[in-house]
Design an enzyme around this catalytic site. Sequence first.
Site, mmCIF file in Angstrom:
data_model
loop_
_atom_site.group_PDB
_atom_site.id
_atom_site.type_symbol
_atom_site.label_atom_id
_atom_site.label_comp_id
_atom_site.label_asym_id
_atom_site.label_seq_id
_atom_site.Cartn_x
_atom_site.Cartn_y
_atom_site.Cartn_z
ATOM 1 N N LYS A 80 40.704 38.184 36.288
ATOM 2 C CA LYS A 80 40.747 39.736 36.898
ATOM 3 C C LYS A 80 40.260 39.296 38.962
ATOM 4 O O LYS A 80 40.090 38.045 38.824
ATOM 5 C CB LYS A 80 39.410 39.726 36.282
ATOM 6 N N SER A 155 36.363 46.966 33.057
ATOM 7 C CA SER A 155 36.958 47.151 34.411
ATOM 8 C C SER A 155 37.851 46.411 34.639
ATOM 9 O O SER A 155 38.651 45.510 34.698
ATOM 10 C CB SER A 155 35.926 46.952 35.251
ATOM 11 N N SER A 179 32.860 45.725 30.348
ATOM 12 C CA SER A 179 34.439 44.877 30.826
ATOM 13 C C SER A 179 35.027 44.425 30.163
ATOM 14 O O SER A 179 36.177 43.887 30.705
ATOM 15 C CB SER A 179 34.140 44.449 32.073
#
Length: 468
Positions: A80, A155, A179
């Site tokens: 990420k 996210s 997330s």
Amino acid sequence: MSTDLNRCDATELAELIRTRKASSVEVVQAHLDRIEAADPRINAVVTLADGALDAARAADEAVAAGAEIGPLHGVPFTVKDSFDTAGVPTQRGSPIFAGRVPDTDATSVARMRRAGAILLAKTNLPEFAYWIESDNLLTGRTNNPWNLDRSAGGSSGGESAAIAAGMSPLGLASDLSISVRGPAADTGIAALKPTRGRIPMTGVWPREPRRDWHVGPMARTVRDLSLAYSLLDGPDGADGLATVPRGFDAGLGASPDRPIRLGWLVDSGLGPVDAEVAATVQAAAETLRGAGIRVESVTIPALERDNPLELFTRQHVMEMKPVMREVTAGHEDQMFTYSKTMMATPDTTVRDYVQAEQGVERLRDGFTGYFQRYDALLLPVTTIPAHAHGLEQFTLDGRTVDAFHVMSTTVPFNLTGLPALAMRFGTSSDGLPIGVQLVAGWHAESTILHLAALLESLSPVRDQHPAL
């Protein structure tokens, strides 16, 4: 071979490379080819890491030389774009950080590299990793590989979409309220949010509210989660919340010496849940009962007394807004919609903040009591399957709720720091994955990893992948 390699999990890829049945170069190239073919429609990858093929060649040379190798030797992984990666841009989903290149790796990235894994790419996220959909002004919106008109979540939506679509076998992501688990459910993969502090947050941004953030692995199989977690946990001497010794576990392990006691629920103060999601959770409970687990329907009074989502919102606004003001000062024109919305939210009063903190303490007390009677909890990951892009509100059981309600089933375990795992177990009527969530007591990751592996072996949707 390329197609097969894109569907192998990281554990199998490591074995293929170790036994020279496939080369690391072949594995890395297969995933680069898949990114080139699929990512233009999905937009999960934001940056390719330079040197992945060179690292793969070096990995193959080490195998040929009989060198000692790590458990993920030659296997590609993705990260990420809120994790620092030495020499590879980490832009945090914002034009404010465009072109930012860290000098050092986040602790978790460094640990993956030490295990022999090869950084392949960075993946998309919302601006500053703060929203339930991965969209921003710098790198755009990620689409769900099961249906491009649906969100891959947030996210960590870029990471989940990349893994689901065969662009990566394994990834690192972070979880503040939903997330890693929500995106995993949206795209049909698996993700683990360990106990707070088990994996250091060093080199991951943002960290406020720090006690709610967690680092966790994402993968297509539970055994990959177990492997990655075994490599990632333990203090690093920098993160003050990461203090539990490496390898410590309070769970029942893979071979419990007594029947596991599991409670399951689909409401108990969490608000309305989609009927297909509720049915999937019940089906998972019945499957585990049939496998010898002691399963009971439960309620948790602490969830009914204090609404975790409301507690989180009051706490979050108080702690995050000062950080947001600092990083966006002078760059207000480069802020995306969701950050502007957060900044426009009224400040939490000190009285409300203290009451929220006390509510979180009551939640912890309630779960402490629950885990005296049960070993694990089974419940929905998200209240609905993958939603349409730009969700602002939706209706369930005649009640209209705002977009944040999608995470009412995940946020309690960030507030309390309990370990939680998401995995697919069903399919909606319109062909979208539906996940279930397993939760255990603090530092009892082995319990939910064991239950998840059992459930995975009995899953009606095992080895199903998006056709894209």
